[in-house]
Design a protein around this motif. Structure first.
Motif, short mmCIF file in Angstrom:
data_model
loop_
_atom_site.label_atom_id
_atom_site.label_comp_id
_atom_site.label_asym_id
_atom_site.label_seq_id
_atom_site.Cartn_x
_atom_site.Cartn_y
_atom_site.Cartn_z
N UNK A 104 0.63 -1.32 -0.19
CA UNK A 104 -0.58 0.13 0.56
C UNK A 104 0.57 1.17 -0.21
N UNK A 105 1.95 1.58 0.83
CA UNK A 105 2.54 1.82 0.81
C UNK A 105 3.26 2.68 -0.54
N UNK A 106 3.63 1.58 -1.35
CA UNK A 106 4.51 1.61 -2.32
C UNK A 106 3.63 2.25 -3.69
N UNK A 107 2.53 1.36 -3.02
CA UNK A 107 1.28 2.04 -4.50
C UNK A 107 0.75 3.77 -4.25
N UNK A 108 0.96 3.76 -2.99
CA UNK A 108 0.60 5.51 -2.66
C UNK A 108 1.85 6.16 -2.85
N UNK A 109 3.10 5.70 -3.28
CA UNK A 109 4.00 6.77 -3.77
C UNK A 109 3.39 6.54 -5.60
N UNK A 110 2.87 6.26 -5.92
CA UNK A 110 3.00 5.38 -7.16
C UNK A 110 2.18 6.29 -7.51
N UNK A 111 1.02 6.10 -7.03
CA UNK A 111 -0.21 7.54 -7.36
C UNK A 111 0.08 8.59 -6.89
N UNK A 112 1.42 9.04 -6.59
CA UNK A 112 1.40 10.61 -5.67
C UNK A 112 2.85 11.34 -6.27
N UNK A 113 3.50 10.11 -7.67
CA UNK A 113 3.93 10.45 -8.17
C UNK A 113 3.32 10.66 -9.51
N UNK A 114 2.32 9.80 -9.94
CA UNK A 114 1.85 10.36 -11.30
C UNK A 114 1.18 11.17 -11.11
N UNK A 115 0.55 11.61 -9.79
CA UNK A 115 -0.15 12.81 -9.14
C UNK A 115 0.60 14.41 -9.32
N UNK A 116 1.99 14.03 -9.49
CA UNK A 116 2.68 15.65 -9.22
C UNK A 116 3.02 15.54 -10.33
N UNK A 117 2.62 14.68 -12.23
CA UNK A 117 3.60 15.00 -12.94
C UNK A 117 3.11 16.52 -13.28
N UNK A 118 3.17 16.98 -14.23
CA UNK A 118 2.85 18.42 -15.37
C UNK A 118 1.43 17.70 -15.74
N UNK A 119 0.22 18.59 -15.38
CA UNK A 119 -1.05 18.48 -16.16
C UNK A 119 -1.19 17.74 -17.86
N UNK A 120 0.71 18.75 -18.11
CA UNK A 120 -0.10 18.12 -19.92
C UNK A 120 0.93 16.51 -20.07
N UNK A 121 1.15 16.22 -19.22
CA UNK A 121 1.55 14.97 -18.89
C UNK A 121 0.78 14.11 -18.73
N UNK A 122 0.36 14.31 -17.40
CA UNK A 122 -0.79 13.20 -16.74
C UNK A 122 -1.99 12.99 -17.13
N UNK A 123 -3.03 14.00 -17.29
CA UNK A 123 -3.59 13.66 -18.00
C UNK A 123 -3.68 12.37 -19.17
N UNK A 124 -2.84 12.74 -20.02
CA UNK A 124 -2.71 11.64 -21.41
C UNK A 124 -2.22 10.02 -20.39
N UNK A 152 2.38 11.02 -23.23
CA UNK A 152 3.10 9.57 -22.58
C UNK A 152 4.32 9.66 -22.18
N UNK A 153 5.22 9.19 -23.71
CA UNK A 153 6.45 8.82 -23.53
C UNK A 153 6.97 9.86 -22.31
N UNK A 154 6.62 11.35 -22.21
CA UNK A 154 7.80 11.86 -21.55
C UNK A 154 7.10 11.47 -19.90
N UNK A 155 6.36 11.43 -19.91
CA UNK A 155 5.29 10.90 -18.74
C UNK A 155 5.76 10.02 -17.84
N UNK A 156 6.30 8.48 -18.74
CA UNK A 156 7.09 7.26 -18.30
C UNK A 156 8.83 7.50 -17.98
#
Length: 166
Positions: A104-124, A152-156
């Motif tokens: 759960x901690x690992x999943x929380x960190x991954x979700x947090x990293x996704x939501x910290x992406x700039x919006x231009x990358x996060x939405x796609x 999507x590539x840059x988000x990854x």
């Protein structure tokens, strides 16, 4: 072309086949078998050889096809079916306990990293992660397909840098 002339052409080109066979098989004994099989097939199919064509290319093609067919046959035969009873494995996991807290901690960190992406990358990225195809995301967001793919590539890439320990 007489049978004698054809056989002489085959014998003259046998030496050229050996290095190619070793390149394919990486084993000298298997290479010898491959050369022998190639010569056999060439003799068996001499009526299919067109006079005046490159005999080396014809022999290389035969050898390559034999190698590919043998490889496919071996890969299918490499499957091992174990029909022995595995009853002793039924209760093998009794000593292991899943640690949901760390997951759960690992999943929380991954979700947090996704939501910290700039919006231009996060939405796609989120749409792609939800299972939408590139062209569907492009239509939804009203952007060109290439733009969506690169975002999507840059988000990854950004996520990979943020989550290097995974």
């Amino acid at each position: 072309m007489s049978v004698l002339e054809f056989n002489q052409m085959l014998l003259n080109n046998t030496e050229f086949l050996k290095p190619f066979a070793i390149t394919l098989t990486r084993d000298s004994e298997a290479a010898k078998d491959l050369v022998q099989e190639t010569m056999y097939r060439a003799l068996a199919n001499k009526d299919k050889y067109n006079v005046g064509t490159n005999i080396k290319a014809w022999l290389y093609t035969i050898m390559r096809n034999i190698f590919i067919n043998n490889y496919r046959r071996k890969s299918k035969q490499a499957t091992i079916f174990d029909s022995t009873p595995n009853e002793f494995l039924i209760n093998a996991n009794q000593g292991a306990i899943a640690n949901d807290a760390i997951a759960n901690i690992n999943l929380k960190e991954v979700k947090e990293a996704i939501y910290n992406l700039p919006e231009i990358f996060r939405n796609p990225f989120l749409l792609y992660f939800d299972g939408f195809k590139y062209h569907e995301i492009a239509e939804m967001l009203g952007e060109p397909l290439g733009t969506i793919k690169s975002r999507i590539h840059f988000a990854r890439k950004l996520l990979k840098n943020q989550l290097q320990r995974y």
